[in-house]
Structures are given as structure tokens and as C-alpha cells.
Motif scaffolding. Structure first.
Motif, PDB file in Angstrom:
ATOM      1  N   PHE A  41      35.952  -0.554   2.529  1.00 14.66           N
ATOM      2  CA  PHE A  41      34.914   0.723   2.964  1.00 14.66           C
ATOM      3  C   PHE A  41      34.041  -0.055   3.639  1.00 14.66           C
ATOM      4  O   PHE A  41      33.636  -1.216   3.724  1.00 14.66           O
ATOM      5  CB  PHE A  41      34.628   1.501   1.668  1.00 14.66           C
ATOM      6  N   THR A  42      33.377   0.997   4.572  1.00 15.97           N
ATOM      7  CA  THR A  42      32.222   0.809   5.410  1.00 15.97           C
ATOM      8  C   THR A  42      30.806   1.012   4.728  1.00 15.97           C
ATOM      9  O   THR A  42      30.912   1.642   3.877  1.00 15.97           O
ATOM     10  CB  THR A  42      32.374   1.677   6.819  1.00 15.97           C
ATOM     11  N   LEU A  43      29.763   0.565   5.465  1.00 19.68           N
ATOM     12  CA  LEU A  43      28.476   0.652   4.806  1.00 19.68           C
ATOM     13  C   LEU A  43      28.301   2.045   4.470  1.00 19.68           C
ATOM     14  O   LEU A  43      28.548   3.063   5.320  1.00 19.68           O
ATOM     15  CB  LEU A  43      27.621   0.174   5.755  1.00 19.68           C
ATOM     16  N   LEU A  44      27.615   2.246   3.194  1.00 15.74           N
ATOM     17  CA  LEU A  44      27.257   3.585   2.589  1.00 15.74           C
ATOM     18  C   LEU A  44      25.853   4.101   3.348  1.00 15.74           C
ATOM     19  O   LEU A  44      24.982   3.235   3.501  1.00 15.74           O
ATOM     20  CB  LEU A  44      26.986   3.656   1.230  1.00 15.74           C
ATOM     21  N   SER A  45      25.674   5.120   3.753  1.00 17.63           N
ATOM     22  CA  SER A  45      24.571   5.760   4.135  1.00 17.63           C
ATOM     23  C   SER A  45      23.679   6.809   3.287  1.00 17.63           C
ATOM     24  O   SER A  45      22.702   6.630   3.162  1.00 17.63           O
ATOM     25  CB  SER A  45      24.601   6.280   5.472  1.00 17.63           C
ATOM     26  N   ASP A  46      24.588   7.873   3.067  1.00 17.45           N
ATOM     27  CA  ASP A  46      24.059   8.854   2.136  1.00 17.45           C
ATOM     28  C   ASP A  46      24.517   8.894   0.726  1.00 17.45           C
ATOM     29  O   ASP A  46      25.680   8.469   0.622  1.00 17.45           O
ATOM     30  CB  ASP A  46      24.377  10.138   2.932  1.00 17.45           C
ATOM     31  N   GLY A  47      23.645   9.223  -0.088  1.00 19.21           N
ATOM     32  CA  GLY A  47      23.992   9.456  -1.479  1.00 19.21           C
ATOM     33  C   GLY A  47      23.104  10.445  -2.256  1.00 19.21           C
ATOM     34  O   GLY A  47      22.107  11.158  -1.518  1.00 19.21           O
ATOM     35  N   SER A  48      23.065  10.396  -3.234  1.00 24.44           N
ATOM     36  CA  SER A  48      21.990  11.175  -4.095  1.00 24.44           C
ATOM     37  C   SER A  48      21.979  10.753  -5.550  1.00 24.44           C
ATOM     38  O   SER A  48      22.629   9.729  -5.890  1.00 24.44           O
ATOM     39  CB  SER A  48      22.726  12.768  -4.261  1.00 24.44           C
ATOM     40  N   VAL A  49      20.891  11.082  -6.165  1.00 27.39           N
ATOM     41  CA  VAL A  49      20.531  10.592  -7.544  1.00 27.39           C
ATOM     42  C   VAL A  49      20.705  11.497  -8.383  1.00 27.39           C
ATOM     43  O   VAL A  49      20.180  12.907  -8.283  1.00 27.39           O
ATOM     44  CB  VAL A  49      19.062   9.899  -7.346  1.00 27.39           C
TER      45      VAL A  49
END
Length: 140
Positions: A41-49
Motif C-alpha cells: 500500500f502507498t503512503l497514507l495522507s488523510d485520516g481522522s481521529v
């Protein structure tokens, strides 16, 4: 442990495949000599907490691909046989996330097939989903 390391660990434990995590350009280079089949999988950029009462948990959208070497003729029936095996591995990993591990998934899962994307001839079956930590960092 970071959510990236948890994803890598969960893929490797469920499937026995090594799991790579890099940029597209670096994956292109690494897949030339990677033990195939493998996952990536490629570099993660967005997420949430997720702000629970007692802890903070991270949630990310990720696409995990399961790949194997293929002939250049990526329209062949042979390619479908490879994709069937890769799909089974992807589903094995997804089922493992429903257990008591450190990650779970929510929402819809979409799929993607990749042909002729890298310098090395690989076929890949990907699942795109939202993964959430089951145990995060304590607020205390």
C-alpha cells in the motif's frame, strides 16, 4: 505502534505475504526484486481521529493490493486465475480484521484490479476501505 505498522502486521499475519509500504515510485523500484506474491500500500495522507471517552484512535482510508507476477498479456485467462488467488488472500485478510486484533474496518469496501502499472509485470487485486484502530492512545 503506528497504524501503518498495524496494517503491515495484520496483512503479514493473515496471508503470509510480505507487505510493502512506500510511494508509487519506490514501490516500482522495490517490486523488481520483491518476493512475489506480496502485498503493498502507498503512503497514507488523510485520516481522522476518533475521540472516545478514554482514548484517541486513528482511522485511515487505505487501499491494500495483493500482487503476483504475470505475463505481459494481461488480457489472458491466466491473469484471471492469478486474480482469483489474490482475491482469496485479500478476503482472508479482511476476515481477519473482524477478529480480536488491533484493527477493524467500517463502511463499504471497493475493489480495484491493476495491470501493467509498474516496470515489472504484476497483476494486483486491491481493496479500498476505512481501517480504524481498536485500541488507541489513552487520554490519561
Amino acid at each position: 505502534m503506528s497504524i501503518v505498522n498495524k496494517i503491515i502486521e495484520s496483512v503479514e499475519a493473515a496471508t503470509g505475504y510480505s507487505c510493502l509500504y512506500h510511494s508509487d515510485a519506490e514501490l516500482d523500484r522495490l517490486l523488481d526484486n520483491a518476493p512475489l506474491p506480496c502485498a503493498w500500500f502507498t503512503l497514507l495522507s488523510d485520516g481522522s481521529v476518533i475521540n472516545d471517552t478514554a482514548q484517541l484512535r486513528e482511522s485511515v482510508e487505505v487501499a491494500v493490493f495483493f500482487c503476483d507476477k504475470t505475463d505481459h498479456d494481461f488480457n489472458s485467462i491466466e491473469n484471471e486465475a492469478i486474480l482469483d488467488l489474490l482475491r482469496e488472500k485479500a478476503f482472508t485478510w479482511l476476515k481477519s480484521l473482524n477478529g480480536p486484533g488491533s484493527l477493524s474496518y467500517t463502511g463499504d469496501i471497493t475493489t480495484q484490479r491493476i495491470y501493467d502499472h509498474f516496470d515489472v509485470n504484476v497483476t494486483a487485486y486491491g481493496v479500498r476501505l476505512t481501517i480504524t484502530e481498536n485500541i488507541g492512545i489513552s487520554k490519561c
